[in-house]
Write an enzyme that holds these catalytic residues in place. Structure first.
Site, PDB file in Angstrom:
ATOM      1  CB  SER A 125      66.471  47.795  62.344  1.00  0.00           C
ATOM      2  OG  SER A 125      65.992  47.093  63.469  1.00  0.00           O
ATOM      3  CE  LYS A 247      57.575  44.058  67.220  1.00  0.00           C
ATOM      4  NZ  LYS A 247      58.324  45.089  67.999  1.00  0.00           N
ATOM      5  CE  LYS A 248      64.318  42.454  60.596  1.00  0.00           C
ATOM      6  NZ  LYS A 248      64.130  42.814  61.989  1.00  0.00           N
ATOM      7  CB  ILE A 249      57.284  36.894  59.381  1.00  0.00           C
ATOM      8  CG1 ILE A 249      58.590  36.094  59.407  1.00  0.00           C
ATOM      9  CG2 ILE A 249      56.155  36.050  58.775  1.00  0.00           C
ATOM     10  CD1 ILE A 249      58.551  34.852  60.267  1.00  0.00           C
ATOM     11  CB  ILE A 252      57.773  39.309  54.434  1.00  0.00           C
ATOM     12  CG1 ILE A 252      59.183  39.799  54.760  1.00  0.00           C
ATOM     13  CG2 ILE A 252      57.802  38.388  53.204  1.00  0.00           C
ATOM     14  CD1 ILE A 252      60.099  38.723  55.321  1.00  0.00           C
TER      15      ILE A 252
END
Length: 581
Positions: A125, A247-249, A252
């Site tokens: 999210s 976490k998003k990094i 990615i």
């Protein structure tokens, strides 16, 4: 379409202006609006439907940001809430589904559009808790922050409390260099691109705090002097990178992108088109999107009262292309000289300074912020009258092309132009409005201006001023063909520009300069830091126990806070902020 016998609950916040607007639509169709989830017990559960704000639903129709949802809905236990929904067999839909009913004039519910309230095993999210509990993240400090919205209205900013306080500042010249070679580190470049999209996405939706989290993280990556190899490394070594963003990094870096990031770019483009118009904020843009308005023409035709209640939107529409086009620092300075020259004819003792992004060294600026003050004058009413007299003279000289806020004096000069815009927009009903001015005396003036030819000539001869902070060029939105009939945009390159006047008491000049220089992030940070040390910092001064300690001397305010003075050119990036993740 009849909704008799149907009951609807709007969550998490039924009191927003857009939700109230949609509630009125449902009421006219015979529906009942239930004020809270607990009140549903008064109704047949099979006839109750929960409508949830779209921003809390991901592309797979899962409920996201559960902690924020819980807080905004005033729930004690999110799991207990979900259990009651399941036990009652209540159906949950996105609020935007109302548009489908209105368009088709038929009340239907398709299975694929039902929200899955229980989380899936793995969800990605856009929430940014940054490792803080939401109690910590939402701590508020009363700091009397005033901001200038699209319509020039006064607004109060909520402030986030940092987890660590910073007691002194040591700034490195390298942190604010004009050009950062982002292509040197390929991983960083990839992450920055994704964070930039997330920032813009949240800004367009009006989600200020999430946008700020992504922006701070992006700036940390932009100032990073090594190639980030993992989300964990970013979290440990960089400021403003909390566990959620880390976490998003990692995703990615692993996949080259972020799932769902581009899914709603069409929606963002549509919201951006409206939101880039002066006077149109996120709430109106989202409301128009829910009603499937594709243009200002359609909005004016189907929702004319929006323009009648805020006539300044007509000029935002008329000068749309000009006002999204950024200007050089030289042009900003030329506008300052024009205003200064005319001001000297009215009151030679009154002074005016450039503030905002120009003062922070931006290579290009979106608008011009001018601060007025007069030595030893603490009467803002006197300053307001000087500014009003200046506005009258500049309008008669042809420099001011439109006002966006009026006094009775300015209304006499400008009312016919407002009427002309309504007629061109083919909007009727404006004649019922009794007056156009907002107040007898106003202390902030917002307007659109154009430089005279002689100043344009001087611009060509001036040495180019690139400033100290290079801003990234973004693709400018353009007025759609269907909306062009209202255009007053320049065809010769002499663009109409947005210009704002503010006034400041002499005794509050230092605090006023801090406030109007910005950036918003810097102001938020320094005010929270002041509160942590037992002070209160506003645009009026530095206080302790409601006693003014200093307002005039900007540097003394920093000294009292035990901070090294931060030059305006260092207030764009965030080297001064402590870790918030």
């Amino acid at each position: 379409m009849s909704l008799n016998g149907r009951s609807f609950i709007f969550l998490p916040n039924p009191r927003t202006s857009s939700n109230k607007f949609l509630q009125d639509i449902l009421k006219k169709k015979g529906a009942t609006i239930v004020s809270s989830f607990e009140d549903r017990l008064q109704f047949n559960s099979k006839k109750v439907i929960i409508l949830i704000d779209d921003s809390f639903v991901d592309s797979q129709m899962h409920l996201t940001q559960r902690d924020i949802f819980k807080r905004e809905a005033g729930l004690n236990d999110i799991d207990d809430f979900l259990t009651k929904i399941e036990e009652s067999n209540i159906q949950c839909l996105k609020i935007s589904y109302i548009t489908k009913w209105v368009e088709s004039e038929k009340f239907t519910i398709e299975k694929d559009y039902l929200i899955k309230m229980r989380p899936s095993i793995i969800t990605i999210s856009d929430d940014t808790d940054d490792g803080q509990s939401y109690n910590d993240k939402d701590s508020e400090v009363s700091t009397d922050v005033e901001g200038k919205g699209n319509n020039g209205s006064k607004s109060e900013e909520r402030l986030e409390t940092p987890q660590t306080s910073v007691h002194s500042l040591k700034l490195d010249e390298r942190t604010t260099s004009l050009v950062t070679n982002k292509t040197m580190y390929k991983n960083n470049e990839l992450i920055i691109t994704a964070l930039k999209k997330l920032t813009k996405k949240c800004e367009i939706k009006g989600e200020r705090f999430r946008a700020r989290s992504y922006k701070l993280a992006k700036q940390s990556l932009e100032n990073c002097d090594f190639d980030v190899r993992s989300g964990e490394e970013a979290h440990i070594k960089l400021k403003n990178i909390g566990p959620s963003i880390a976490k998003k990094i990692q995703v990615i870096l692993d996949t080259g992108g972020l799932p769902g990031l581009n899914d709603s770019m069409g929606l963002e483009d549509k919201l951006k088109y409206f939101k880039n118009c002066y006077g149109i904020g996120p709430e109106i843009a989202k409301r128009w999107n829910l009603l499937n308005f594709e243009s200002f023409y359609i909005a004016a035709k189907k929702n004319p009262e929006e323009f009648i209640s805020d006539w300044s939107v007509l000029f935002g529409w008329s000068y749309y292309d000009d006002w999204v086009h950024k200007m050089s620092r030289n042009e900003c300075f030329a506008h300052l000289k024009k205003v200064q020259n005319t001001l000297r004819e009215i009151d030679p003792e009154c002074k005016v300074e450039l503030q905002g992004s120009y003062n922070r060294g931006y290579s290009k600026c979106g608008d011009i912020d001018l601060l007025f003050f007069k030595p030893f004058c603490n009467d803002t009413t006197e300053l307001a009258k000087i500014m009003e007299t200046l506005c009258v003279k500049l309008y008669k000289e042809g420099y001011i092309h439109c006002f966006l806020q009026l006094t009775p004096t300015l209304e006499k000069l400008f009312a016919n132009k407002i009427v002309e815009r309504f007629r061109t927009a083919r909007i009727v009903g404006y004649g019922e409005r009794k007056r156009w001015y907002s107040s007898e005396i106003i202390k902030k003036f917002f307007m659109g201006v154009k430089l005279p030819a002689k100043y344009l000539k001087k611009l060509e001869d001036m040495k180019n001023d690139e400033g100290t902070f290079l801003i990234e060029e973004e693709e400018e939105t353009k007025l759609k063909q269907i909306d062009q009939y209202m255009s007053l945009n320049s065809s010769d390159g002499n663009y109409c520009r947005r210009l704002d006047f503010f006034c400041c008491k002499w005794d509050e000049l230092g605090a006023g300069r801090i406030h109007y220089t910005g950036s918003k992030e810097f102001n938020r940070w320094i005010r929270i830091l002041a509160a942590q040390k037992g002070f209160k910092l506003t645009q009026h001064g530095l206080f302790r126990n409601n006693t003014l300690l200093e307002g005039f001397d900007e540097r003394k305010i920093f000294d009292l806070l035990n901070l090294d003075y931060v030059e305006p050119k260092y207030r764009n990036n965030i080297p001064w902020a402590g870790r918030t993740g």
